[in-house]
Design a protein around this motif. Structure first.
Motif, PDB file in Angstrom:
ATOM      1  N   SER A   1       0.835  -1.207   0.000  1.00 43.50           N
ATOM      2  CA  SER A   1       0.000   0.000   0.000  1.00 43.50           C
ATOM      3  C   SER A   1       0.868   1.254   0.000  1.00 43.50           C
ATOM      4  O   SER A   1       0.582   2.223  -0.723  1.00 43.50           O
ATOM      5  N   ILE A   2       1.912   1.229   0.802  1.00 47.66           N
ATOM      6  CA  ILE A   2       2.807   2.390   0.879  1.00 47.66           C
ATOM      7  C   ILE A   2       3.543   2.598  -0.440  1.00 47.66           C
ATOM      8  O   ILE A   2       3.655   3.723  -0.947  1.00 47.66           O
ATOM      9  N   ILE A   3       4.041   1.505  -1.017  1.00 49.35           N
ATOM     10  CA  ILE A   3       4.771   1.610  -2.294  1.00 49.35           C
ATOM     11  C   ILE A   3       3.845   2.132  -3.392  1.00 49.35           C
ATOM     12  O   ILE A   3       4.202   3.054  -4.139  1.00 49.35           O
ATOM     13  N   LEU A   4       2.637   1.552  -3.491  1.00 49.87           N
ATOM     14  CA  LEU A   4       1.721   1.912  -4.571  1.00 49.87           C
ATOM     15  C   LEU A   4       1.240   3.353  -4.462  1.00 49.87           C
ATOM     16  O   LEU A   4       1.231   4.092  -5.453  1.00 49.87           O
ATOM     17  N   LEU A   5       0.842   3.757  -3.257  1.00 51.03           N
ATOM     18  CA  LEU A   5       0.162   5.043  -3.089  1.00 51.03           C
ATOM     19  C   LEU A   5       1.081   6.195  -2.691  1.00 51.03           C
ATOM     20  O   LEU A   5       0.689   7.362  -2.821  1.00 51.03           O
ATOM     21  N   LYS A   6       2.287   5.867  -2.236  1.00 52.04           N
ATOM     22  CA  LYS A   6       3.167   6.928  -1.739  1.00 52.04           C
ATOM     23  C   LYS A   6       4.520   6.957  -2.433  1.00 52.04           C
ATOM     24  O   LYS A   6       5.024   8.042  -2.788  1.00 52.04           O
TER      25      LYS A   6
ATOM     26  N   ILE B   1       5.692   5.399  -5.401  1.00 52.95           N
ATOM     27  CA  ILE B   1       5.747   5.505  -6.858  1.00 52.95           C
ATOM     28  C   ILE B   1       5.282   6.898  -7.285  1.00 52.95           C
ATOM     29  O   ILE B   1       4.224   7.362  -6.847  1.00 52.95           O
ATOM     30  N   PRO B   2       6.035   7.588  -8.137  1.00 53.86           N
ATOM     31  CA  PRO B   2       5.606   8.912  -8.629  1.00 53.86           C
ATOM     32  C   PRO B   2       4.251   8.816  -9.334  1.00 53.86           C
ATOM     33  O   PRO B   2       4.046   7.939 -10.179  1.00 53.86           O
TER      34      PRO B   2
ATOM     35  N   SER C   1       4.989   6.310 -14.918  1.00 51.91           N
ATOM     36  CA  SER C   1       5.210   5.212 -13.961  1.00 51.91           C
ATOM     37  C   SER C   1       4.359   3.994 -14.279  1.00 51.91           C
ATOM     38  O   SER C   1       4.159   3.137 -13.414  1.00 51.91           O
ATOM     39  N   TYR C   2       3.852   3.916 -15.506  1.00 48.28           N
ATOM     40  CA  TYR C   2       2.934   2.832 -15.877  1.00 48.28           C
ATOM     41  C   TYR C   2       3.525   1.450 -15.594  1.00 48.28           C
ATOM     42  O   TYR C   2       2.870   0.595 -15.004  1.00 48.28           O
ATOM     43  N   SER C   3       4.775   1.232 -16.006  1.00 47.15           N
ATOM     44  CA  SER C   3       5.397  -0.087 -15.830  1.00 47.15           C
ATOM     45  C   SER C   3       5.577  -0.429 -14.360  1.00 47.15           C
ATOM     46  O   SER C   3       5.329  -1.569 -13.928  1.00 47.15           O
ATOM     47  N   ILE C   4       6.000   0.553 -13.570  1.00 44.29           N
ATOM     48  CA  ILE C   4       6.201   0.319 -12.126  1.00 44.29           C
ATOM     49  C   ILE C   4       4.861   0.015 -11.458  1.00 44.29           C
ATOM     50  O   ILE C   4       4.764  -0.870 -10.601  1.00 44.29           O
ATOM     51  N   PHE C   5       3.820   0.766 -11.834  1.00 42.07           N
ATOM     52  CA  PHE C   5       2.487   0.492 -11.300  1.00 42.07           C
ATOM     53  C   PHE C   5       2.053  -0.938 -11.640  1.00 42.07           C
ATOM     54  O   PHE C   5       1.502  -1.646 -10.792  1.00 42.07           O
ATOM     55  N   SER C   6       2.295  -1.372 -12.866  1.00 43.76           N
ATOM     56  CA  SER C   6       1.878  -2.707 -13.301  1.00 43.76           C
ATOM     57  C   SER C   6       2.542  -3.798 -12.469  1.00 43.76           C
ATOM     58  O   SER C   6       1.875  -4.724 -11.981  1.00 43.76           O
ATOM     59  N   ILE C   7       3.864  -3.693 -12.305  1.00 45.94           N
ATOM     60  CA  ILE C   7       4.614  -4.709 -11.544  1.00 45.94           C
ATOM     61  C   ILE C   7       4.151  -4.736 -10.092  1.00 45.94           C
ATOM     62  O   ILE C   7       3.925  -5.804  -9.509  1.00 45.94           O
ATOM     63  N   THR C   8       3.999  -3.547  -9.514  1.00 46.98           N
ATOM     64  CA  THR C   8       3.582  -3.457  -8.110  1.00 46.98           C
ATOM     65  C   THR C   8       2.191  -4.040  -7.910  1.00 46.98           C
ATOM     66  O   THR C   8       1.938  -4.788  -6.958  1.00 46.98           O
ATOM     67  N   LEU C   9       1.280  -3.698  -8.799  1.00 45.05           N
ATOM     68  CA  LEU C   9      -0.096  -4.204  -8.685  1.00 45.05           C
ATOM     69  C   LEU C   9      -0.148  -5.723  -8.819  1.00 45.05           C
ATOM     70  O   LEU C   9      -0.903  -6.393  -8.103  1.00 45.05           O
TER      71      LEU C   9
ATOM     72  N   GLU D   1      -5.712  16.525  -7.191  1.00 42.17           N
ATOM     73  CA  GLU D   1      -6.816  15.680  -6.725  1.00 42.17           C
ATOM     74  C   GLU D   1      -6.391  14.212  -6.631  1.00 42.17           C
ATOM     75  O   GLU D   1      -6.852  13.480  -5.745  1.00 42.17           O
ATOM     76  N   ALA D   2      -5.528  13.770  -7.532  1.00 41.47           N
ATOM     77  CA  ALA D   2      -5.017  12.398  -7.456  1.00 41.47           C
ATOM     78  C   ALA D   2      -4.219  12.191  -6.171  1.00 41.47           C
ATOM     79  O   ALA D   2      -4.336  11.156  -5.514  1.00 41.47           O
ATOM     80  N   ASP D   3      -3.423  13.187  -5.802  1.00 41.69           N
ATOM     81  CA  ASP D   3      -2.627  13.090  -4.572  1.00 41.69           C
ATOM     82  C   ASP D   3      -3.538  13.052  -3.343  1.00 41.69           C
ATOM     83  O   ASP D   3      -3.302  12.281  -2.409  1.00 41.69           O
TER      84      ASP D   3
END
Length: 489
Positions: free
Chosen positions: A345-350, A352-353, A358-366, A441-443
């Motif tokens: 949760s911390i990595i995904l929401l806090k 990762i930029p 950051s699409y690739s990083i989001f994909s791997i993390t998810l 708003e995303a933040d």
């Protein structure tokens, strides 16, 4: 007692009317199909898994089009959260009804009724013109799910033996997740288009409702309850002439609620369901970051795929652990899975930029997140419930689990919206009307999500601890009660 007999008689008349729609020779052939197999798999199990697919697809529909619904009804995150709250709260309150219904009627009938109920409400949401209409039909949707989910879970519990239920529930979740992926992806992709002048998100709701209604009819016609040793007609006559339906229900309720394992799992479930309820905002969050509909659908598909594989993998691991450590193996798996929700949760929401780069990083993390945080329900809770009560009370224990967890976890979605708006400064007017995105708003939304995910995951991990000491005794008590019932029979 007179009222109970009247209600039972009404349902019996409705059942006989449905039977009369099909000729006798059709019903004879139907029973042959029910007991048959397709590619080595029971026809009943195939249809039950199809029902699970549609149930998960239906659950993912609205969250997948939150942004479009927000624009159509001028609703903010807190308003959208209330829609999830209404459905989950009604689902929680109505869940015990599933336990009452299966005492009187076989589970395919109960499943068909619930499926048709949620199909009707899903179509009505797609046709709604006002926000209050959406809220009303979401409540009806929750009622349908309240009937279906406990009956599905007890059906699977009765279809597998001890030591293999983790894999059985994992497989059900994996197959159901296919529906979740399909429902989310289809709705998200269709939301960006119009069909015959109708907004795509409305068409997605009507299409899913139609498919659900078809599956509900097939379940009614071709699924046989694994607990049945007598013909459906004999069961109906016996039950509708009985005046002890509500006494049986009350006895089952008392038997379930006093089980310590049930009490502990419900407490952890109330806390542990909060993050999953909050995750309905993932679609909206990714779109606020700047991802388009297709990219958002792909990200959520990756997360769902990881979760699907994770439920089956967790079920297999938990089954093996339960053979090595019969009293603690599943509990250890649950604590590991709940704990992993904190760092992810911390990595995904806090960490990762929050950028489309950051699409690739989001994909791997998810994917990794879904792989590890999805074990508790299918690998641990559901199999343990099946072992701590006699078989005849299984639907009731699943129903009351959904009642408590659903009622309390339903507050998570509106809390995310309230925290995002009131504490972290989310303002729907700050969204770019052309791009549909806003970094600010995303933040704010990510902070609201983090507050409802990291801490509850940690508390959930701690809440499992007492099971190391009480599960063995509850399991032995259930075996003793089952043996006594068998001897009396």
């Amino acid at each position: 007692m007179g009222r109970a007999r009247t209600r039972a008689g009404f349902v019996s008349v409705a059942f006989e009317f449905l039977r009369s729609l099909f000729p006798r020779n059709f019903r004879a052939n139907n029973m042959k199909i029910k007991t048959g197999k397709f590619l080595g798999v029971s026809i009943s199990l195939i249809l039950i898994n199809l029902a699970a697919i549609m149930e998960r697809a239906d659950e993912n529909l609205l969250p997948s089009v939150y942004k479009e619904v927000s624009e159509a009804f001028n609703a903010g995150p807190s308003d959208l959260g209330y829609l999830t709250f209404v459905r989950n709260f009604v689902q929680g309150l109505a869940s015990p009804l599933a336990g009452v219904l299966v005492i009187t009627y076989d589970r395919p009938i109960v499943l068909a009724i619930g499926t048709l109920c949620w199909a009707l409400s899903t179509a009505a949401v797609g046709a709604s013109k006002y926000f209050f209409q959406v809220a009303l039909w979401r409540a009806v949707n929750g009622f349908g799910l309240a009937i279906v989910i406990p009956a599905l879970q007890s059906f699977i519990a009765d279809s597998y033996k001890d030591g293999t239920r983790g894999a059985g529930f994992g497989l059900l979740n994996l197959i159901g997740t296919i529906g979740g992926i399909g429902g989310g992806v289809v709705a998200t992709v269709m939301a960006g288009s119009e069909f015959w002048g109708i907004p795509g998100w409305r068409c997605a709701f009507i299409m899913m409702a139609t498919l659900s209604a078809v599956i509900g009819l097939l379940v009614f016609l071709f699924v046989v309850d694994p607990r049945m040793n007598i013909q459906r007609e004999e069961l109906m006559v016996h039950k509708t002439n009985s005046t002890s339906v509500w006494n049986d229900s009350w006895a089952a309720t008392k038997s379930v609620i006093k089980v310590r394992t049930f009490q502990i799992i419900v407490v952890q479930g109330i806390v542990g369901s909060l993050p999953w309820t909050a995750m309905v905002f993932f679609t909206m969050w990714f779109e606020l970051i700047g991802f388009d509909h297709n990219q958002t659908a792909a990200l959520l598909g990756v997360f769902a795929t990881g979760g699907a594989i994770g439920t089956l993998m967790g079920g297999i691991i938990a089954d093996k652990m339960s053979r090595i450590f019969p009293n603690s193996g599943r509990v250890m798996c649950a604590q590991f899975s709940a704990f992993m929700g904190i760092p992810f949760s911390i990595i995904l929401l806090k960490a990762i930029p929050q950028s489309t780069d950051s699409y690739s990083i989001f994909s791997i993390t998810l994917f990794l997140m879904g792989l590890t945080i999805t074990w508790c329900g299918s690998a641990v809770n559901a199999p343990m419930f099946a072992e701590v009560v006699p078989p005849k009370h299984r639907t009731m224990i699943y129903a009351f689990d959904r009642a408590f967890e659903g009622s309390f976890s339903s507050f998570a979605a509106p809390l995310v919206g309230i925290l995002s708006e009131k504490m972290f400064g989310y303002d729907s007017k700050g969204i770019d009307p052309l791009k549909g995105s806003s970094v600010r708003e995303a933040d704010a939304l990510s902070k609201g999500l983090l507050s409802m995910m990291a801490l509850p995951f940690g508390l959930c991990c701690l809440c499992y601890t007492p099971l190391h000491f009480v599960f063995q005794k509850d399991r032995e008590n259930a075996k003793t009660a089952t043996s006594k019932e068998t001897e009396m029979a």
